[in-house]
Enzyme design. Structure first.
Site, PDB file in Angstrom:
ATOM      1  N   LYS A  29      -0.009  -5.133   4.673  1.00 34.31           N
ATOM      2  CA  LYS A  29      -1.427  -4.772   4.762  1.00 34.31           C
ATOM      3  C   LYS A  29      -2.271  -5.391   3.658  1.00 34.31           C
ATOM      4  O   LYS A  29      -3.488  -5.239   3.627  1.00 34.31           O
ATOM      5  CB  LYS A  29      -1.565  -3.245   4.727  1.00 34.31           C
ATOM      6  CG  LYS A  29      -1.082  -2.587   6.006  1.00 34.31           C
ATOM      7  CD  LYS A  29      -1.305  -1.097   6.021  1.00 34.31           C
ATOM      8  CE  LYS A  29      -0.156  -0.319   5.443  1.00 34.31           C
ATOM      9  NZ  LYS A  29       1.080  -0.319   6.219  1.00 34.31           N
ATOM     10  N   GLU A  45      -0.611  -7.543  13.824  1.00 35.57           N
ATOM     11  CA  GLU A  45      -0.633  -6.369  14.694  1.00 35.57           C
ATOM     12  C   GLU A  45       0.120  -5.182  14.095  1.00 35.57           C
ATOM     13  O   GLU A  45      -0.323  -4.039  14.155  1.00 35.57           O
ATOM     14  CB  GLU A  45      -0.036  -6.741  16.055  1.00 35.57           C
ATOM     15  CG  GLU A  45       0.117  -5.607  17.033  1.00 35.57           C
ATOM     16  CD  GLU A  45      -1.219  -4.997  17.436  1.00 35.57           C
ATOM     17  OE1 GLU A  45      -1.610  -4.015  16.788  1.00 35.57           O
ATOM     18  OE2 GLU A  45      -1.856  -5.520  18.362  1.00 35.57           O
ATOM     19  N   GLY A  69      13.994  11.023   6.352  1.00 41.22           N
ATOM     20  CA  GLY A  69      13.584   9.615   6.272  1.00 41.22           C
ATOM     21  C   GLY A  69      12.226   9.367   6.916  1.00 41.22           C
ATOM     22  O   GLY A  69      11.868   8.233   7.208  1.00 41.22           O
ATOM     23  N   ASP A 101      -2.683   4.604   2.302  1.00 39.20           N
ATOM     24  CA  ASP A 101      -2.140   3.748   3.344  1.00 39.20           C
ATOM     25  C   ASP A 101      -2.957   3.883   4.639  1.00 39.20           C
ATOM     26  O   ASP A 101      -3.247   2.896   5.310  1.00 39.20           O
ATOM     27  CB  ASP A 101      -0.675   4.146   3.580  1.00 39.20           C
ATOM     28  CG  ASP A 101       0.071   3.067   4.312  1.00 39.20           C
ATOM     29  OD1 ASP A 101      -0.002   1.912   3.845  1.00 39.20           O
ATOM     30  OD2 ASP A 101       0.685   3.379   5.351  1.00 39.20           O
ATOM     31  N   LYS A 145      -5.329   1.014   6.686  1.00 37.65           N
ATOM     32  CA  LYS A 145      -5.302   0.721   8.118  1.00 37.65           C
ATOM     33  C   LYS A 145      -6.714   0.810   8.707  1.00 37.65           C
ATOM     34  O   LYS A 145      -7.097   0.006   9.563  1.00 37.65           O
ATOM     35  CB  LYS A 145      -4.364   1.689   8.842  1.00 37.65           C
ATOM     36  CG  LYS A 145      -2.905   1.460   8.451  1.00 37.65           C
ATOM     37  CD  LYS A 145      -1.979   2.478   9.086  1.00 37.65           C
ATOM     38  CE  LYS A 145      -0.566   2.297   8.555  1.00 37.65           C
ATOM     39  NZ  LYS A 145       0.345   3.359   8.994  1.00 37.65           N
TER      40      LYS A 145
END
Ligand code: ADP
Ligand code: ASP
Ligand code: MG
Length: 835
Positions: free
Chosen positions: A594, A621, A679, A693, A697
């Protein structure tokens, strides 16, 4: 023609079946002492029992000798200076190569150069340059060169004979080039062999003698032909032509850097390519080999491990076109006249006239109306050719039956060559179409009835552009990509596995060859000359090369494959800094990183600009919603003229899961611990909880929708309390329960209003972009997601009442890698892969 003569049996070879190989080293392979050393080591490492090595002059020496002769014949005093330089270069090479053994060779060289000086002095006196003298002088470089290599072998303790081809090779200069006097040459070689039975022989290329015993040459670049002639005379099993490229390429690499190496060629294809200008091998080389079925291997002195190009009998078609060539310095000669229509014998008269004037015709074309005949001749012969036609058709010209003889100089011929074009419709159309797209005008067209060659005459000023356009338009062999992967971590490793698994299918069904040639982690890298075959993990683990992005890039480009692509699966900003440079160099970039999409705007714009300028593609993408088609959908909306007014969604699988689960029965901190154990979170859950984060986006989507948004412009609600932002992960996990009460209160308040809590990203039609925890009605689309699903909602001019929604699993290395892979295939499709 007689059979080649068997050399006298050799003591060492008599026991085993003798495998005889003739090697030819071009001037590019013997430029200086170091290169001679390299060549000798390469030869010594080989196992054949009889080894014949034909050498060219040192790089540039033939040109220098011709220049010397010209200067002297013009009585230009500079010849002496040039002569000194040339002697010094040879002496220097001898001393460096032979060290203490150099004495005899330097003396020998001095003798030769004194002799040369006497010839040059004579030229200065007579003031002209007779062909015979030029022939004698221009071939001397090969004599010096063979002597040097022979002396070097001897200094290394190897028994080695040096053959001066002028002592055995007899040729005639015919109309079609040079013909070998096989019988005489074979006899002379047999005699020479009696006194020189060594298993290692060094031979001078280029030079020979004519029937009248005069020294001559085989024409410029003729050492390749020497190689083939001596391969025949020595009855060799193979001829290896060593040069400075990996073999015959689909086009001249100096003009088409992405030209690909050809693994095999038929003799006919090689002949056509060479005849039409592929300088890598001399056109006459093929005929002695062809008659004997002797394979010729063109290979790279500097990459002895590379298999090179194998030229042999038989069809090796893999697509209609193997290669493209350009012949420069030509002219078009056009004979035009209404009086030519239906008159038999006109063409014959044209060619007879040209033949008598010693003009060789490169290409012929005649329209079926017979109104004109057009031929392409060499520029240097063009004036003579025109005069010959004017003379031959003087009568018709005076009567007006022939209107004109027109000469157009500055012409190049572009030829497309391949056995596979025979019987295949559409090959010519493809050539013309690619030239038309590049706005190249075609002056004349010819196709041999062998259907192995289509040639077009074009203006030389268009030549480079035309060759590149045709090369790109034709590449019907698999679309090949030189692929490098950065960051073989979770996503990177999953991608490499997916790539490996899909490769056979992509190659056979889509004719797409994604050649993984480099893998780079923070510390190490693996660079493979051709491709990483089989298990990439062990190959990468075995590599000890330190990571270096410059070398990595160079390596990807060095393959001269039609396309190069870098897949960046790192999260590194330093790597993102490279994108613009890569794209500018034509390397496609695909990434789930990113950093570029959400990083500083100037960098993002530079990346976009570089891609737009070079045509290379930048795809990312998988930066949003992993494998979900989020950005593709957004692009389609924008590209079809829609306007995106607002974007909202849940962009984090971790946060989606946490708030889908959070119903008050388990404290929030315990849910985080659970998610971490399964996880679902980053190793440090704060990376998810901070919301940054998600904000990244949102920035990526906003930019894609046409808004210049930066991370600083987004209002971010972090779920990590201020007091726990800088502590260790363990400390953070241990103290997170401190937030439980506040979350419980917030949940209860929402419930009282019939709402749920969700961590949502929003880019409203107006007002600031934000990410944070919001209350939504229990009936809202975002309130009813599966576990870790992501959702993105686009409100646009077209989708205004009922927004367009993309929803599905949006995390995990497998689906993220699949998203990256989908981008890779989109790029390939854009470059012509049939996906
Ligand atoms: P040598 O000295 O080894 O005979 P040359 O310079 O004569 O080498 O020929 C090799 C060169 O030919 C290459 O360096 C390359 O630039 C040029 N070349 C032109 N067309 C082609 C082609 N189709 N394939 C490979 N090389 C080509
Ligand atoms: N030295 C000669 C030339 O430059 C022959 C050769 O290298 O093939 O033309
Ligand atoms: Mg050559």
């Amino acid at each position: 023609m007689s059979a080649a003569v068997e050399p006298a049996p050799l003591p060492s070879a008599s026991a085993a079946v003798p495998a005889t190989v003739v090697h030819k080293f071009g001037g590019t392979s013997v430029a200086d002492a170091d290169r001679y050393r390299h060549v000798a080591q390469l030869l010594l490492a080989r196992g054949e029992s009889t080894q014949v090595t034909v050498v060219s002059a040192m790089k540039g020496v033939t040109d220098a000798l011709i220049e010397l002769a010209l200067l002297a014949s013009r009585d230009d005093a500079r010849w002496r200076e040039h002569w000194h330089e040339l002697r010094a270069r040879h002496r220097g090479a001898a001393v460096s190569l032979l060290g203490e053994h150099a004495g005899g060779t330097v003396e020998w060289l001095d003798d030769r150069f004194d002799h040369l000086a006497r010839i040059l002095e004579a030229l200065a006196v007579i003031g002209e340059l007779p062909n015979e003298v030029l022939d004698r002088v221009q071939g001397l470089g090969e004599v010096y060169s063979a002597h040097l290599l022979g002396a070097h072998f001897r200094a290394l303790g190897e028994d080695c004979a040096v053959l001066d081809a002028r002592d055995v090779l007899v040729v005639d200069r015919g109309e079609l080039g040079v013909d070998v006097g096989w019988e005489t040459s074979a006899q002379r070689l047999a005699t020479w062999r009696q006194s020189h039975p060594q298993s290692r022989v060094v031979v001078t290329g280029f030079v020979a003698r004519d029937r009248n015993d005069r020294i001559t040459t085989l024409g410029r670049n003729g050492s390749d032909y020497s190689g083939a002639i001596f391969a025949a005379l020595f009855n060799a099993d193979e001829l290896h032509i060593w040069t400075d490229v990996d073999g015959v390429l689909s086009a001249d690499p100096r003009v088409v850097p992405e030209a690909v190496q050809l693994e095999t060629l038929s003799y006919d294809e090689a002949c056509e390519l060479a005849y039409f200008g592929a300088k890598v091998v001399h056109p006459q080389t093929m005929s002695p080999a062809m008659e004997r079925g002797l394979p010729i291997i063109i290979r790279n002195t500097f990459q002895p491990g590379h298999p090179g190009t194998r030229i042999a009998a038989g069809a090796t078609a893999s697509g209609p076109i193997k290669g493209l060539t350009l012949s420069p310095d030509l002219a078009v000669l056009n004979l035009e006249g209404t009086g030519l229509i239906g008159v038999p014998g006109t063409a014959e008269r044209v060619f007879a006239a040209l033949r008598n004037a010693h003009v060789s015709v490169v290409m012929i074309s005649q329209g079926s109306s017979e109104h004109s005949i057009c031929c392409v001749v060499r520029q240097g012969e063009a004036g003579r050719a025109r005069d010959a036609l004017l003379h031959a058709f003087a009568h018709e010209l005076s009567l007006g039956h022939v209107q004109r003889v027109q000469l157009t100089p500055g012409i190049s011929v572009l030829a497309a060559v391949g056995d596979g074009m025979a019987g295949q419709p559409g090959v010519a159309a493809r050539l013309f179409e690619s030239l038309a797209r590049a706005q190249v005008n075609i002056l004349a067209i010819a196709q041999g009835s062998s259907e192995r060659n289509i040639s077009v005459a074009i203006d030389s000023r268009d030549a480079t552009k035309a060759l590149r356009a045709a090369h790109a338009g034709f590449w019907l062999s698999p679309q090949t990509f030189s692929v490098g992967v950065i960051g073989p971590g979770n996503v990177g490793a999953a991608l490499l596995d997916q790539l490996h698994k899909a490769q056979p299918q992509l190659l056979s069904k889509a004719r797409l060859d994604l050649r993984l040639r480099a893998v780079l982690s923070r510390k190490r890298m693996l660079l493979e000359p051709r491709a990483v075959e089989g298990d990439w993990r062990s190959a990468f683990a075995a590599s000890t090369t330190p990571a270096d992005l410059d070398q990595f890039t160079e390596h990807l480009l060095a393959a001269r494959l039609p396309h190069a692509m870098i897949i960046d699966c790192s999260g590194s900003a330093d790597v993102a800094d490279r994108y613009a440079g890569w794209l500018a160099a034509g390397i496609h970039v695909v990434t789930p990183n990113k950093q570029a999409g959400a990083g500083p705007l100037p960098r993002f714009h530079a990346i976009r600009a570089a891609a737009a300028a070079s045509g290379a593609r930048f795809r990312y993408e998988a930066t949003v919603g992993a494998g979900l088609p989020v950005i593709t959908t957004l692009r389609d909306l924008v590209d079809t003229g829609d306007e995106v007014t607002a974007i909202a969604g849940i962009f984090s699988g971790t946060l989606a899961w946490l708030f889908n689960k959070y119903d008050g029965s388990v404290p929030f901190s315990a849910l985080v611990a659970q998610a971490r154990a399964m996880g679902y979170t980053e190793p440090d859950p704060r990376d998810d909880l901070s919301g940054v984060d998600v904000a990244r986006k949102l920035v990526i989507l906003a930019r894609e929708a046409g808004r210049d948004l930066s991370l600083e412009d987004v209002q971010v609600e972090s779920l990590v309390p201020e007091s726990l932002r800088r502590s260790s992960v363990e400390d953070f996990m241990e103290h997170l329960h401190g937030v439980d009460a506040a979350f419980a209160t917030r949940l209860q308040a929402a419930r009282d209003r019939g709402n749920v809590l969700r961590y949502v990203a929003q880019l409203p039609a107006s007002g600031p972009a934000s990410v944070g925890l919001v209350e939504l009605p229990a009936s809202h689309a975002f309130a009813n997601l599966q576990l870790t699903d992501n959702v993105v909602q686009f409100t646009t001019r077209r989708y205004c009442d009922n927004p367009l929604v993309v929803q599905g699993p949006g995390a995990g290395p497998e689906v993220t890698a699949a998203g990256v892979f989908a981008d890779v295939l989109r790029v390939a499709a854009g470059e012509g892969a049939r996906l």
